[in-house]
Design an enzyme around this catalytic site. Structure first.
Site, PDB file in Angstrom:
ATOM      1  N   ASP A  87     -32.827  53.795 -17.770  1.00 15.12           N
ATOM      2  CA  ASP A  87     -33.826  54.854 -17.881  1.00 15.12           C
ATOM      3  C   ASP A  87     -33.674  55.709 -19.130  1.00 15.12           C
ATOM      4  O   ASP A  87     -34.592  56.455 -19.482  1.00 15.12           O
ATOM      5  CB  ASP A  87     -33.758  55.761 -16.638  1.00 15.12           C
ATOM      6  CG  ASP A  87     -34.190  55.006 -15.401  1.00 15.12           C
ATOM      7  OD1 ASP A  87     -35.273  54.410 -15.437  1.00 15.12           O
ATOM      8  OD2 ASP A  87     -33.435  54.988 -14.414  1.00 15.12           O
ATOM      9  N   HIS A 135     -24.189  54.656 -13.402  1.00 17.29           N
ATOM     10  CA  HIS A 135     -24.774  53.580 -12.606  1.00 17.29           C
ATOM     11  C   HIS A 135     -23.826  53.209 -11.476  1.00 17.29           C
ATOM     12  O   HIS A 135     -22.617  53.206 -11.661  1.00 17.29           O
ATOM     13  CB  HIS A 135     -25.053  52.344 -13.473  1.00 17.29           C
ATOM     14  CG  HIS A 135     -26.103  51.473 -12.861  1.00 17.29           C
ATOM     15  ND1 HIS A 135     -25.804  50.530 -11.919  1.00 17.29           N
ATOM     16  CD2 HIS A 135     -27.438  51.451 -13.032  1.00 17.29           C
ATOM     17  CE1 HIS A 135     -26.928  49.954 -11.535  1.00 17.29           C
ATOM     18  NE2 HIS A 135     -27.937  50.487 -12.189  1.00 17.29           N
TER      19      HIS A 135
HETATM   20  N1  COA Z   1     -24.071  62.828 -15.545  1.00 10.03           N
HETATM   21  C1  COA Z   1     -22.873  63.418 -15.373  1.00 10.03           C
HETATM   22  N2  COA Z   1     -21.919  62.942 -14.551  1.00 10.03           N
HETATM   23  C2  COA Z   1     -22.196  61.823 -13.889  1.00 10.03           C
HETATM   24  C3  COA Z   1     -23.409  61.149 -14.027  1.00 10.03           C
HETATM   25  C4  COA Z   1     -24.376  61.688 -14.889  1.00 10.03           C
HETATM   26  N3  COA Z   1     -25.562  61.111 -15.066  1.00 10.03           N
HETATM   27  N4  COA Z   1     -23.422  60.053 -13.249  1.00 10.03           N
HETATM   28  C5  COA Z   1     -22.238  60.029 -12.632  1.00 10.03           C
HETATM   29  N5  COA Z   1     -21.491  61.098 -13.025  1.00 10.03           N
HETATM   30  C6  COA Z   1     -20.156  61.430 -12.565  1.00 10.03           C
HETATM   31  C7  COA Z   1     -20.247  62.201 -11.247  1.00 10.03           C
HETATM   32  O1  COA Z   1     -20.298  63.585 -11.454  1.00 10.03           O
HETATM   33  C8  COA Z   1     -18.985  61.757 -10.566  1.00 10.03           C
HETATM   34  O2  COA Z   1     -17.910  62.457 -11.125  1.00 10.03           O
HETATM   35  P1  COA Z   1     -16.730  63.028 -10.193  1.00 10.03           P
HETATM   36  O3  COA Z   1     -16.129  61.797  -9.557  1.00 10.03           O
HETATM   37  O4  COA Z   1     -15.855  63.751 -11.151  1.00 10.03           O
HETATM   38  O5  COA Z   1     -17.398  63.900  -9.172  1.00 10.03           O
HETATM   39  C9  COA Z   1     -18.836  60.300 -10.966  1.00 10.03           C
HETATM   40  O6  COA Z   1     -19.487  60.200 -12.246  1.00 10.03           O
HETATM   41  C10 COA Z   1     -19.464  59.323  -9.983  1.00 10.03           C
HETATM   42  O7  COA Z   1     -20.821  59.717  -9.774  1.00 10.03           O
HETATM   43  P2  COA Z   1     -21.623  59.472  -8.437  1.00 10.03           P
HETATM   44  O8  COA Z   1     -22.829  60.344  -8.440  1.00 10.03           O
HETATM   45  O9  COA Z   1     -20.708  59.554  -7.253  1.00 10.03           O
HETATM   46  O10 COA Z   1     -22.056  57.951  -8.630  1.00 10.03           O
HETATM   47  P3  COA Z   1     -23.121  57.167  -7.771  1.00 10.03           P
HETATM   48  O11 COA Z   1     -22.769  55.744  -7.903  1.00 10.03           O
HETATM   49  O12 COA Z   1     -23.260  57.730  -6.400  1.00 10.03           O
HETATM   50  O13 COA Z   1     -24.497  57.500  -8.514  1.00 10.03           O
HETATM   51  C11 COA Z   1     -26.215  57.487 -10.064  1.00 10.03           C
HETATM   52  C12 COA Z   1     -25.082  56.698  -9.450  1.00 10.03           C
HETATM   53  C13 COA Z   1     -27.024  56.555 -10.951  1.00 10.03           C
HETATM   54  C14 COA Z   1     -27.132  58.028  -8.972  1.00 10.03           C
HETATM   55  C15 COA Z   1     -25.641  58.657 -10.878  1.00 10.03           C
HETATM   56  O14 COA Z   1     -24.912  58.119 -11.960  1.00 10.03           O
HETATM   57  C16 COA Z   1     -26.695  59.602 -11.377  1.00 10.03           C
HETATM   58  O15 COA Z   1     -27.079  60.533 -10.659  1.00 10.03           O
HETATM   59  N6  COA Z   1     -27.233  59.395 -12.619  1.00 10.03           N
HETATM   60  C17 COA Z   1     -28.314  60.202 -13.138  1.00 10.03           C
HETATM   61  C18 COA Z   1     -29.637  59.714 -12.595  1.00 10.03           C
HETATM   62  C19 COA Z   1     -30.033  58.392 -13.192  1.00 10.03           C
HETATM   63  O16 COA Z   1     -29.988  58.186 -14.395  1.00 10.03           O
HETATM   64  N7  COA Z   1     -30.479  57.484 -12.315  1.00 10.03           N
HETATM   65  C20 COA Z   1     -30.969  56.184 -12.730  1.00 10.03           C
HETATM   66  C21 COA Z   1     -30.012  55.100 -12.376  1.00 10.03           C
HETATM   67  S1  COA Z   1     -30.501  53.553 -13.064  1.00 10.03           S
END
Ligand code: COA
Length: 374
Positions: free
Chosen positions: A310, A259
């Site tokens: 979710d 998140h």
């Molecule tokens: N699975 C695996 N790794 C994850 C992850 C996940 N669901 N969510 C974050 N990470 C890791 C990333 O790979 C990253 O690692 P790194 O720094 O080693 O590259 C780190 O955590 C930060 O992730 P990032 O994507 O930059 O965070 P964000 O704040 O931009 O994105 C989300 C937030 C929610 C988009 C992201 O966590 C995600 O894609 N989650 C899955 C989709 C989801 O469940 N969305 C609903 C949100 S309520």
């Protein structure tokens, strides 16, 4: 100009009195009231009142709103006719986005944009979006549409219109709590999209249409669909660890985890986990909950990443017998309350939202090369 932050992370882009989140402590509140209190003691209509009017209603005010929402559920036949012309395999979020856009053309307040008219649009859209999701399912199954039942509250009426059957008390309460938990979440991507559109002094339906488009994506509301598809693909408790190991090794994002704001457990997941356990076990689907717990424990151990809203909502909806691609539309059945609260708040103290970009293109002044010299 201030420094660029990719994804606007931690940038404060609005003032708001609707939703307070403390991502370090795992706190979420609507108008200052803790989400745990609301999930345990409130209902969706009361939460709508709280979001739209800023305070909890007295009994007479709540009764009035319940009546007003029930009276405003009808979807114009023209919009149903439009929906019936769509391909049967259309993505339900695309159907919703187009149908809501269509609703604007028939709204009795389509020429008006004052606060009272916008509030009436909020009531109507709240009732109508539920009707649109139910109709999406019934049209593609070739079933007759089920007219709304004004004696039922929002959650029960939604299940009734979807299935044609009045829900059990357990199913109604599960849906009601899910709607409470999804109602608002500060400047999430879809709400921000809605506020940006509202701030141009466009109209409520345009702002909600923008929000629906943003909600569809798998990084936002679309994640609950991907969670269930992942569970179905894994298929068995014994396959969870190997599947997850492979997925993480190939740097795959696991839907339902992580998140932007919470650095601890998403407080909504706490309730949805309990609901998922109860519903999975009581319906003989314990395996989905066992698999989910194993995924959650492994994600915590391997990546220190928590489940978000979710993750467990997927198995809650699945065990209620809802088609997987309707999970994100159900998010919108609830979030319309928060979107409209934010649109009203934006319009109450409006200024065009127009940020800047840090330019990284060819250096100015770049020469204009004539066609013959390119
Ligand atoms: N699975 C695996 N790794 C994850 C992850 C996940 N669901 N969510 C974050 N990470 C890791 C990333 O790979 C990253 O690692 P790194 O720094 O080693 O590259 C780190 O955590 C930060 O992730 P990032 O994507 O930059 O965070 P964000 O704040 O931009 O994105 C989300 C937030 C929610 C988009 C992201 O966590 C995600 O894609 N989650 C899955 C989709 C989801 O469940 N969305 C609903 C949100 S309520």
């Amino acid at each position: 100009m201030s420094t660029f932050k990719k994804g606007l992370q931690d940038i404060v882009a609005a003032t708001s009195s609707i939703c307070f989140i403390d991502g370090d402590k795992g706190i979420l509140s609507y108008r200052g009231i803790d989400i745990h209190d609301l999930a345990e003691k409130s209902n969706f209509e009361e939460v709508c009142y709280l979001l739209w009017f800023g305070k909890l209603p007295r009994q007479s005010e709540l009764d009035q709103l319940i009546g007003d929402l029930a009276k405003n559920r009808a979807v114009p036949q023209e919009v149903f006719a439009l929906m019936k012309s769509f391909p049967k395999d259309a993505n339900p979020m695309d159907v919703m986005r187009t149908a809501v856009s269509g609703l604007a053309l028939y709204d009795p307040d389509r020429q008006a944009s004052n606060t009272e008219a916008n509030l009436r649009k909020a009531y109507r859209l709240t009732g109508q979006i539920a009707g649109i999701v139910a109709a999406t399912e019934r049209i593609r199954r070739g079933q007759d549409l089920v007219p709304p039942d004004a004696t039922l509250k929002h959650a029960a009426n939604f299940i009734y219109m979807l299935t044609g059957k009045k829900p059990s008390a357990t199913a109604e309460r599960a849906m009601d709590v899910a709607l409470i938990l999804h109602a608002d979440h500060e400047l999430n991507a879809s709400t921000f999209a809605g506020r940006v559109t509202a701030a141009t002094l466009s109209d409520v339906h345009s702002a909600v249409t923008s929000a629906i488009g943003a909600l569809k994506g798998p990084l936002h509301g679309g994640a609950n669909i991907d969670v269930m598809r992942m569970l179905l693909e894994i298929g068995d408790v014994n396959k969870v660890e190997a599947w997850l190991k492979d997925a993480l090794a190939s740097k795959k994002k696991i839907s339902g985890f992580g998140h932007r704001v919470y650095h601890t457990e998403d407080p909504r997941a706490t309730h949805l986990r309990t609901m998922s356990k109860e519903l999975c076990e009581s319906s003989g689907n314990g395996k989905w909950f066992t698999m989910s717990r194993l995924i959650e424990d492994t994600m915590k151990r391997e990546k220190n990443i928590n489940a978000n809203v979710d993750f467990y909502s997927a198995t809650v909806y699945y065990t209620l017998g809802i088609a997987v691609d309707l999970f994100t539309p159900i998010f919108a059945v609830s979030r319309i309350s928060g979107w409209t609260a934010h649109i009203l708040e934006q319009l109450g103290n409006n200024r065009l939202i127009r940020p800047r970009a840090e330019y990284l293109g060819p250096q100015y002044p770049a020469p204009y090369i004539p066609m013959t010299g390119r």
